[in-house]
Design a protein around this motif. Structure first.
Motif, PDB file in Angstrom:
ATOM      1  N   SER A   5       7.586   5.615   9.206  1.00  8.47           N
ATOM      2  CA  SER A   5       6.137   5.827   9.323  1.00  8.47           C
ATOM      3  C   SER A   5       5.528   4.783  10.246  1.00  8.47           C
ATOM      4  CB  SER A   5       5.483   5.750   7.946  1.00  8.47           C
ATOM      5  OG  SER A   5       6.004   6.724   7.076  1.00  8.47           O
ATOM      6  N   LEU A   6       5.925   3.529  10.036  1.00  8.54           N
ATOM      7  CA  LEU A   6       5.401   2.451  10.877  1.00  8.54           C
ATOM      8  C   LEU A   6       5.965   2.523  12.287  1.00  8.54           C
ATOM      9  CD1 LEU A   6       3.662  -0.073  11.023  1.00  8.54           C
ATOM     10  CD2 LEU A   6       5.633  -1.412  10.261  1.00  8.54           C
ATOM     11  N   VAL A   7       7.251   2.842  12.405  1.00  5.96           N
ATOM     12  CA  VAL A   7       7.879   2.933  13.731  1.00  5.96           C
ATOM     13  C   VAL A   7       7.193   3.998  14.583  1.00  5.96           C
ATOM     14  CG1 VAL A   7       9.984   3.576  14.965  1.00  5.96           C
ATOM     15  CG2 VAL A   7      10.124   2.056  12.987  1.00  5.96           C
ATOM     16  N   VAL A   8       6.981   5.180  14.012  1.00  5.86           N
ATOM     17  CA  VAL A   8       6.348   6.277  14.757  1.00  5.86           C
ATOM     18  C   VAL A   8       4.904   5.922  15.110  1.00  5.86           C
ATOM     19  CG1 VAL A   8       5.569   8.668  14.614  1.00  5.86           C
ATOM     20  CG2 VAL A   8       7.840   8.049  13.795  1.00  5.86           C
ATOM     21  N   ALA A   9       4.199   5.270  14.182  1.00  6.79           N
ATOM     22  CA  ALA A   9       2.810   4.877  14.456  1.00  6.79           C
ATOM     23  C   ALA A   9       2.747   3.889  15.614  1.00  6.79           C
ATOM     24  CB  ALA A   9       2.199   4.262  13.199  1.00  6.79           C
ATOM     25  N   ILE A  10       3.674   2.945  15.666  1.00  6.57           N
ATOM     26  CA  ILE A  10       3.701   1.960  16.754  1.00  6.57           C
ATOM     27  C   ILE A  10       3.991   2.651  18.089  1.00  6.57           C
ATOM     28  CG2 ILE A  10       5.022   0.016  17.696  1.00  6.57           C
ATOM     29  CD1 ILE A  10       5.311  -0.999  14.807  1.00  6.57           C
ATOM     30  N   LEU A  11       4.994   3.521  18.099  1.00  5.55           N
ATOM     31  CA  LEU A  11       5.331   4.240  19.329  1.00  5.55           C
ATOM     32  C   LEU A  11       4.162   5.111  19.792  1.00  5.55           C
ATOM     33  CD1 LEU A  11       9.007   5.323  18.525  1.00  5.55           C
ATOM     34  CD2 LEU A  11       8.256   3.444  20.002  1.00  5.55           C
ATOM     35  N   ALA A  12       3.501   5.770  18.842  1.00  8.74           N
ATOM     36  CA  ALA A  12       2.353   6.616  19.191  1.00  8.74           C
ATOM     37  C   ALA A  12       1.195   5.771  19.714  1.00  8.74           C
ATOM     38  CB  ALA A  12       1.906   7.419  17.971  1.00  8.74           C
ATOM     39  N   GLY A  13       0.995   4.591  19.140  1.00 10.98           N
ATOM     40  CA  GLY A  13      -0.059   3.698  19.615  1.00 10.98           C
ATOM     41  C   GLY A  13       0.167   3.266  21.048  1.00 10.98           C
ATOM     42  N   VAL A  14       1.420   2.946  21.382  1.00 10.76           N
ATOM     43  CA  VAL A  14       1.759   2.562  22.755  1.00 10.76           C
ATOM     44  C   VAL A  14       1.523   3.743  23.704  1.00 10.76           C
ATOM     45  CG1 VAL A  14       3.615   1.849  24.300  1.00 10.76           C
ATOM     46  CG2 VAL A  14       3.432   0.822  22.024  1.00 10.76           C
ATOM     47  N   ALA A  15       2.031   4.923  23.325  1.00 11.19           N
ATOM     48  CA  ALA A  15       1.893   6.106  24.178  1.00 11.19           C
ATOM     49  C   ALA A  15       0.427   6.491  24.371  1.00 11.19           C
ATOM     50  CB  ALA A  15       2.669   7.274  23.574  1.00 11.19           C
ATOM     51  N   GLY A  16      -0.347   6.439  23.297  1.00 14.63           N
ATOM     52  CA  GLY A  16      -1.758   6.803  23.399  1.00 14.63           C
ATOM     53  C   GLY A  16      -2.537   5.850  24.284  1.00 14.63           C
ATOM     54  N   THR A  17      -2.259   4.567  24.167  1.00 14.28           N
ATOM     55  CA  THR A  17      -2.941   3.575  24.993  1.00 14.28           C
ATOM     56  C   THR A  17      -2.582   3.741  26.462  1.00 14.28           C
ATOM     57  OG1 THR A  17      -2.924   2.009  23.137  1.00 14.28           O
ATOM     58  CG2 THR A  17      -3.331   1.103  25.326  1.00 14.28           C
ATOM     59  N   LEU A  18      -1.302   3.965  26.733  1.00 14.50           N
ATOM     60  CA  LEU A  18      -0.880   4.186  28.122  1.00 14.50           C
ATOM     61  C   LEU A  18      -1.518   5.438  28.705  1.00 14.50           C
ATOM     62  CD1 LEU A  18       2.925   3.289  27.954  1.00 14.50           C
ATOM     63  CD2 LEU A  18       1.108   1.988  29.078  1.00 14.50           C
ATOM     64  N   SER A  19      -1.678   6.479  27.887  1.00 12.67           N
ATOM     65  CA  SER A  19      -2.293   7.713  28.383  1.00 12.67           C
ATOM     66  C   SER A  19      -3.764   7.491  28.734  1.00 12.67           C
ATOM     67  CB  SER A  19      -2.163   8.828  27.344  1.00 12.67           C
ATOM     68  OG  SER A  19      -3.015   8.602  26.239  1.00 12.67           O
ATOM     69  N   LEU A  20      -4.430   6.614  28.005  1.00 15.13           N
ATOM     70  CA  LEU A  20      -5.831   6.312  28.306  1.00 15.13           C
ATOM     71  C   LEU A  20      -5.967   5.462  29.564  1.00 15.13           C
ATOM     72  CD1 LEU A  20      -7.408   5.492  24.815  1.00 15.13           C
ATOM     73  CD2 LEU A  20      -7.904   7.452  26.273  1.00 15.13           C
ATOM     74  N   THR A  21      -5.144   4.434  29.665  1.00 11.13           N
ATOM     75  CA  THR A  21      -5.281   3.513  30.794  1.00 11.13           C
ATOM     76  C   THR A  21      -4.769   4.104  32.101  1.00 11.13           C
ATOM     77  OG1 THR A  21      -3.154   2.472  30.236  1.00 11.13           O
ATOM     78  CG2 THR A  21      -5.147   1.481  29.328  1.00 11.13           C
ATOM     79  N   SER A  22      -3.851   5.047  32.028  1.00  8.15           N
ATOM     80  CA  SER A  22      -3.316   5.643  33.250  1.00  8.15           C
ATOM     81  C   SER A  22      -3.985   6.978  33.581  1.00  8.15           C
ATOM     82  CB  SER A  22      -1.805   5.873  33.120  1.00  8.15           C
ATOM     83  OG  SER A  22      -1.525   6.796  32.078  1.00  8.15           O
ATOM     84  N   ALA A  23      -5.011   7.343  32.816  1.00 15.03           N
ATOM     85  CA  ALA A  23      -5.763   8.587  33.018  1.00 15.03           C
ATOM     86  C   ALA A  23      -4.898   9.827  32.834  1.00 15.03           C
ATOM     87  CB  ALA A  23      -6.411   8.615  34.401  1.00 15.03           C
ATOM     88  N   LYS A  24      -3.818   9.719  32.052  1.00 12.48           N
ATOM     89  CA  LYS A  24      -2.981  10.884  31.753  1.00 12.48           C
ATOM     90  C   LYS A  24      -3.335  11.365  30.346  1.00 12.48           C
ATOM     91  CE  LYS A  24       0.793   9.462  34.784  1.00 12.48           C
ATOM     92  NZ  LYS A  24       0.482  10.443  35.831  1.00 12.48           N
ATOM     93  N   SER A  25      -4.509  11.976  30.221  1.00 12.03           N
ATOM     94  CA  SER A  25      -5.038  12.344  28.915  1.00 12.03           C
ATOM     95  C   SER A  25      -4.222  13.428  28.229  1.00 12.03           C
ATOM     96  CB  SER A  25      -6.501  12.803  29.046  1.00 12.03           C
ATOM     97  OG  SER A  25      -6.597  13.882  29.943  1.00 12.03           O
ATOM     98  N   GLY A  26      -3.414  14.169  28.993  1.00 11.86           N
ATOM     99  CA  GLY A  26      -2.600  15.215  28.390  1.00 11.86           C
ATOM    100  C   GLY A  26      -1.635  14.674  27.361  1.00 11.86           C
ATOM    101  N   ALA A  27      -1.218  13.430  27.529  1.00 12.88           N
ATOM    102  CA  ALA A  27      -0.282  12.831  26.583  1.00 12.88           C
ATOM    103  C   ALA A  27      -0.925  12.579  25.227  1.00 12.88           C
ATOM    104  CB  ALA A  27       0.268  11.522  27.150  1.00 12.88           C
TER     105      ALA A  27
END
Length: 311
Positions: A222-244
């Motif tokens: 649960s924690l591992v997936v949340a951490i990975l999702a947090g990284v992916a979501g932040t990268l999608s915001l900062t790189s303007a790739k909102s589809g992710a």
């Protein structure tokens, strides 16, 4: 490339144009004297490579253009220009790695606004997830994850911590707490209503539920997936790739956990309610921590990139 549209007071236009001409990664400078009416001033247009935009905007703010005029930034979908290609080539780093901090702060500020629409989406997502919980239907759970808007306030909290913006932090935290409190309260009422119509019952909640029992049984993953999702979501915001962000939304168990806790509470099933609450808190903590660390890493990486590019 990004397009800058600036309204500058007439007495600051010369300073602004000198700054734009000297800046790395700029092209297509246009000055229209006296074109602006509100506020009155000159209209200055310029294209800039994304990787050079953050520093340029900071320099424009130092000149006070954000207070006396206007700084507007737009994405350019296509720019067929040798000068634009040269500007991108001379700018340090890669555009995908660049973070526009003002844009990120503005976007997360908007996404973490406590509004009727935000509360409606939170409540609807939680009620959809409640149906998925009782029916042990993974498709409804995934649909509820996609509808939930909770990543906005979480990203706002991460941005506020990195940017040291207490007002954004307070706004995001308020949206997060009131959003989940409202959604869960509405879902408790929804559960009672569905029970009255004989559509929900305690037996369905207490059944083995192989497709959805992970919601109230948190573990290391649960924690591992949340951490990975947090990284992916932040990268999608900062790189303007909102589809992710859609993929991020359906990989975390915040909304389903809140729904399961609400339904379990309505049936006095406190073991599941507590397990779901643990799942919810674990996911929130993992996403926020990962998002903050990702932004800090990007900030450090980009600072080093700019230092290497300087002669």
């Amino acid at each position: 490339m990004l397009h800058l549209r600036l309204i500058t007071p007439a007495d600051r236009t010369a300073d602004v144009t000198r700054l734009l001409e000297a800046a790395v990664g700029t092209a297509h400078l246009v000055v229209l004297p006296g074109a602006a009416r509100d506020p009155a001033g000159d209209l200055v247009l310029c294209d800039v490579a994304r990787e050079a935009a953050d520093e340029l905007i900071a320099d424009l703010r130092e000149l006070g253009i954000d207070e006396t005029g206007c700084i507007a930034v737009e994405n350019i979908d296509l720019s067929v220009s040798r000068r634009a290609d040269h500007a991108e080539h001379e700018a340090p780093g890669e555009s995908a790695d660049a973070v526009l901090w003002d844009h990120l702060e503005d976007a997360t500020h908007e996404e973490s606004t406590l509004s009727a629409t935000y509360l409606a989406f939170m409540s609807l997502a939680t009620m959809i997830a409640a149906c998925g919980v009782v029916l042990d239907n993974a498709i409804l759970i995934v649909g509820a994850m996609a509808v939930g808007p909770e990543f906005g306030p979480l990203a706002g909290l991460s941005t506020a911590l990195v940017r040291r913006a207490p007002r954004l932090a307070a706004r995001s935290l308020l949206a997060l707490l009131i959003g989940f409190a409202t959604a869960m309260s509405v879902t408790v009422g929804f559960s009672h209503l569905m029970t009255w119509f004989d559509l929900f019952d305690a037996a369905a909640l207490e059944a083995p539920r192989p497709n959805t029992n992970f919601i109230y049984q948190p573990d290391e993953f649960s924690l591992v997936v949340a951490i990975l999702a947090g990284v992916a979501g932040t990268l999608s915001l900062t790189s303007a790739k909102s589809g992710a962000l859609v993929g991020v939304a359906i990989s975390v168990t915040t909304i389903p956990a809140a729904a399961n806790a609400a339904v379990a509470f309505s049936f006095d099933e406190y073991r599941q309610a507590w397990g779901s609450t643990e799942q919810l808190l674990l996911n929130l903590l993992g996403i926020m921590t990962a998002g903050t660390l990702t932004l800090l890493a990007q900030k450090l990486f980009w600072t080093r990139q700019k230092k290497r590019a300087k002669p």
